[in-house]
Design a protein around this motif. Structure first.
Motif, PDB file in Angstrom:
ATOM      1  N   PRO A   1      42.582   8.814  29.258  1.00  0.00           N
ATOM      2  CA  PRO A   1      42.958   9.525  30.476  1.00  0.00           C
ATOM      3  C   PRO A   1      41.824  10.409  30.961  1.00  0.00           C
ATOM      4  CG  PRO A   1      43.905  10.599  28.567  1.00  0.00           C
ATOM      5  CD  PRO A   1      43.242   9.343  28.074  1.00  0.00           C
ATOM      6  N   ARG A   2      41.887  10.793  32.243  1.00  0.00           N
ATOM      7  CA  ARG A   2      40.897  11.709  32.779  1.00  0.00           C
ATOM      8  C   ARG A   2      41.014  13.047  32.058  1.00  0.00           C
ATOM      9  NH1 ARG A   2      40.152  12.804  39.234  1.00  0.00           N
ATOM     10  NH2 ARG A   2      38.031  13.627  39.145  1.00  0.00           N
ATOM     11  N   VAL A   3      39.893  13.583  31.666  1.00  0.00           N
ATOM     12  CA  VAL A   3      39.903  14.859  30.961  1.00  0.00           C
ATOM     13  C   VAL A   3      40.513  15.915  31.858  1.00  0.00           C
ATOM     14  CG1 VAL A   3      38.447  16.644  29.932  1.00  0.00           C
ATOM     15  CG2 VAL A   3      37.877  14.234  29.612  1.00  0.00           C
ATOM     16  N   HIS A   4      41.461  16.680  31.327  1.00  0.00           N
ATOM     17  CA  HIS A   4      42.095  17.741  32.106  1.00  0.00           C
ATOM     18  C   HIS A   4      41.077  18.800  32.457  1.00  0.00           C
ATOM     19  CE1 HIS A   4      44.942  20.654  33.522  1.00  0.00           C
ATOM     20  NE2 HIS A   4      44.437  21.547  32.695  1.00  0.00           N
ATOM     21  N   ARG A   5      41.058  19.190  33.726  1.00  0.00           N
ATOM     22  CA  ARG A   5      40.123  20.198  34.180  1.00  0.00           C
ATOM     23  C   ARG A   5      40.893  21.478  34.458  1.00  0.00           C
ATOM     24  NH1 ARG A   5      37.659  16.745  38.929  1.00  0.00           N
ATOM     25  NH2 ARG A   5      39.866  16.633  39.305  1.00  0.00           N
ATOM     26  N   SER A   6      40.621  22.466  33.661  1.00  0.00           N
ATOM     27  CA  SER A   6      41.333  23.746  33.831  1.00  0.00           C
ATOM     28  C   SER A   6      40.961  24.378  35.148  1.00  0.00           C
ATOM     29  CB  SER A   6      40.946  24.683  32.686  1.00  0.00           C
ATOM     30  OG  SER A   6      41.418  25.970  32.937  1.00  0.00           O
ATOM     31  N   HIS A   7      41.925  25.012  35.807  1.00  0.00           N
ATOM     32  CA  HIS A   7      41.666  25.737  37.043  1.00  0.00           C
ATOM     33  C   HIS A   7      41.344  27.186  36.730  1.00  0.00           C
ATOM     34  CE1 HIS A   7      43.141  22.908  40.306  1.00  0.00           C
ATOM     35  NE2 HIS A   7      43.110  22.229  39.187  1.00  0.00           N
ATOM     36  N   HIS A   8      40.503  27.378  35.696  1.00  0.00           N
ATOM     37  CA  HIS A   8      40.119  28.751  35.387  1.00  0.00           C
ATOM     38  C   HIS A   8      39.171  29.261  36.455  1.00  0.00           C
ATOM     39  CE1 HIS A   8      36.736  26.373  33.796  1.00  0.00           C
ATOM     40  NE2 HIS A   8      36.019  27.437  34.067  1.00  0.00           N
ATOM     41  N   ARG A   9      39.020  30.537  36.493  1.00  0.00           N
ATOM     42  CA  ARG A   9      38.154  31.136  37.500  1.00  0.00           C
ATOM     43  C   ARG A   9      36.914  31.723  36.856  1.00  0.00           C
ATOM     44  NH1 ARG A   9      43.143  31.153  38.233  1.00  0.00           N
ATOM     45  NH2 ARG A   9      44.055  30.425  40.167  1.00  0.00           N
TER      46      ARG A   9
ATOM     47  N   ARG B   1      37.487   7.314  38.743  1.00  0.00           N
ATOM     48  CA  ARG B   1      37.827   6.139  39.562  1.00  0.00           C
ATOM     49  C   ARG B   1      37.641   4.857  38.756  1.00  0.00           C
ATOM     50  NH1 ARG B   1      34.932   2.732  43.278  1.00  0.00           N
ATOM     51  NH2 ARG B   1      36.256   2.040  45.013  1.00  0.00           N
ATOM     52  N   THR B   2      36.565   4.774  37.970  1.00  0.00           N
ATOM     53  CA  THR B   2      36.321   3.587  37.153  1.00  0.00           C
ATOM     54  C   THR B   2      37.426   3.393  36.121  1.00  0.00           C
ATOM     55  OG1 THR B   2      33.925   3.794  37.438  1.00  0.00           O
ATOM     56  CG2 THR B   2      34.700   2.490  35.563  1.00  0.00           C
ATOM     57  N   ALA B   3      37.840   4.506  35.491  1.00  0.00           N
ATOM     58  CA  ALA B   3      38.915   4.412  34.504  1.00  0.00           C
ATOM     59  C   ALA B   3      40.203   3.935  35.153  1.00  0.00           C
ATOM     60  CB  ALA B   3      39.125   5.775  33.840  1.00  0.00           C
ATOM     61  N   ALA B   4      40.487   4.432  36.363  1.00  0.00           N
ATOM     62  CA  ALA B   4      41.703   4.028  37.062  1.00  0.00           C
ATOM     63  C   ALA B   4      41.660   2.547  37.431  1.00  0.00           C
ATOM     64  CB  ALA B   4      41.887   4.878  38.306  1.00  0.00           C
ATOM     65  N   GLU B   5      40.483   2.079  37.881  1.00  0.00           N
ATOM     66  CA  GLU B   5      40.357   0.669  38.261  1.00  0.00           C
ATOM     67  C   GLU B   5      40.526  -0.245  37.053  1.00  0.00           C
ATOM     68  OE1 GLU B   5      36.544   0.609  40.104  1.00  0.00           O
ATOM     69  OE2 GLU B   5      37.340   0.996  42.111  1.00  0.00           O
ATOM     70  N   ARG B   6      40.022   0.196  35.914  1.00  0.00           N
ATOM     71  CA  ARG B   6      40.133  -0.632  34.709  1.00  0.00           C
ATOM     72  C   ARG B   6      41.560  -0.681  34.197  1.00  0.00           C
ATOM     73  NH1 ARG B   6      34.718   1.507  31.496  1.00  0.00           N
ATOM     74  NH2 ARG B   6      33.207   0.239  32.666  1.00  0.00           N
ATOM     75  N   SER B   7      42.280   0.420  34.362  1.00  0.00           N
ATOM     76  CA  SER B   7      43.640   0.470  33.831  1.00  0.00           C
ATOM     77  C   SER B   7      44.629  -0.264  34.716  1.00  0.00           C
ATOM     78  CB  SER B   7      44.088   1.924  33.665  1.00  0.00           C
ATOM     79  OG  SER B   7      44.208   2.565  34.912  1.00  0.00           O
ATOM     80  N   ALA B   8      44.347  -0.366  36.033  1.00  0.00           N
ATOM     81  CA  ALA B   8      45.312  -0.962  36.952  1.00  0.00           C
ATOM     82  C   ALA B   8      45.635  -2.417  36.623  1.00  0.00           C
ATOM     83  CB  ALA B   8      44.819  -0.826  38.384  1.00  0.00           C
ATOM     84  N   PRO B   9      44.635  -3.312  36.433  1.00  0.00           N
ATOM     85  CA  PRO B   9      44.978  -4.702  36.106  1.00  0.00           C
ATOM     86  C   PRO B   9      45.726  -4.815  34.775  1.00  0.00           C
ATOM     87  CG  PRO B   9      42.700  -4.534  36.837  1.00  0.00           C
ATOM     88  CD  PRO B   9      43.189  -3.134  36.604  1.00  0.00           C
TER      89      PRO B   9
END
Length: 356
Positions: free
Chosen positions: A348-356, A311-319
């Protein structure tokens, strides 16, 4: 797999569709506004079919079904009419899915599996921390009879007939789903960010929770694993009290949380719906853990660290992105000068694998 989804445009459903589409599944969704749903997903780069009734997909012959539809239980104060709408929105959709399965089974084309929603409310109001009977609530626990329990009980019962069609049925009793763009957390972030957060009531009631990422992984596992059926608690293995949740969120944001909301005020303002904020269950995912499922976000601190960092990264990138859009009206020389601000350098947000 061809997968039919109800509740696809919601907070969990959209993220689930993105994940399933990325994995190569064919998707169809039931929506009250099918054309709008198709446009909405097209904007996300997802091509799917949409209709306003599950029965419209008989010829499509879905192989899997995910049933997440239901009016928000926390959308507004509970009048008797609203209670009936909460029931209708869950039971009617589920009954249509059952009818679809029966029709397909009659032609020898029954779906392989249905993952059907329920909620932690199935267990009703359980003892608070430190009270007699304060124990972990697994899938075999005895529920407390209240409106939340009856709503979930009847929702689950409405799905049961698909088993008679040869459809493997998995029911997910979902805890509070955590992510920044919706659900409980989205409502709390702003007041907590400004130091206006605090416990609810005495803060001793339990709040079973789950990161949305892990919930999607659970649904995917249940779609694929032919050995898993019945009811599953879809919550993280470490439930917390409301006080623990409050402290964890305040800690994650680096803010105090010293403004409690008294139980009397909540009951006066919300009536019976206040039970959603003042009661809970120490729910644990016993059957998922026994099946070897591992959580990427087992504790609230780890979950909040991921969610709040994104969320912090997104807020910083928006302006900065807005400045970049404005620069399109500038001269080439001005744009080159502005490029030094590095608007594109936010990681960017680190990709989170949907591994099981």
């Amino acid at each position: 797999m061809r997968i039919l989804i109800t509740g696809a445009t919601g907070f969990v459903g959209q993220a689930l569709c993105r994940s399933l589409s990325a994995a190569g599944h064919e998707l169809a969704v039931v929506s009250r506004r099918p054309e709008r749903a198709e446009r909405q997903f097209a904007e996300l780069g997802i091509t799917l079919k949409a209709a306003d009734s599950a029965l419209m997909f008989k010829d499509w012959q879905p192989q899997g079904i995910v049933n997440l539809a239901g009016e928000s239980i926390a959308g507004r104060r509970w009048s008797e009419d609203h209670k009936q709408e909460l029931r209708r929105s869950r039971l009617e959709t589920t009954e249509h899915l059952v009818l679809l399965c029966q029709q397909l089974a009659a032609e020898g084309q029954a779906p392989q599996v249905m993952v059907s929603g329920s909620a932690m409310g199935y267990y009703g109001a359980q003892p608070k921390a430190g009270e007699p009977g304060d124990v972990e609530i697994d899938e075999q626990a005895t529920p407390h009879d209240d409106f939340n329990h009856r709503l979930c009980r009847d929702w689950e019962a409405a799905a049961m007939p698909v088993s008679d069609c040869g459809v493997r049925l998995a029911i997910i009793r979902i805890g509070l789903v955590m992510e920044a763009d919706g659900g409980t957390l989205a409502k709390l972030l702003t007041p907590f960010k400004f130091g206006l957060g605090g416990r609810l009531g005495d803060g001793r009631h339990y709040m079973p929770w789950i990161h949305r990422h892990d919930l999607i992984r659970i649904i995917e596992r249940l779609l694929e694993d032919e050995d898993l059926s019945g009811a599953f608690n879809a919550s993280a293995p470490h439930p917390v009290t409301n006080m623990g949740f409050t402290h964890a969120l305040a800690r994650g944001l680096g803010r105090p949380a010293i403004l409690p909301l008294p139980a009397k005020a909540l009951k006066l303002g919300l009536g019976e719906m206040s039970t959603l904020l003042l009661e809970g269950a120490r729910m644990v995912p016993a059957r998922l853990l026994a099946a070897g499922f591992t959580f990427d976000y087992p504790t609230l601190d780890v979950a909040f660290a991921d969610i709040l960092a994104a969320r912090t990264a997104a807020e910083r990138s928006a302006p900065a992105m807005a400045r970049r859009c404005l620069s399109l009206t500038e001269s080439p020389a001005e744009r080159h000068a502005a490029a030094g601000e590095g608007w594109h350098s936010v990681p960017p947000r680190v990709h989170r694998s949907h591994h099981r």
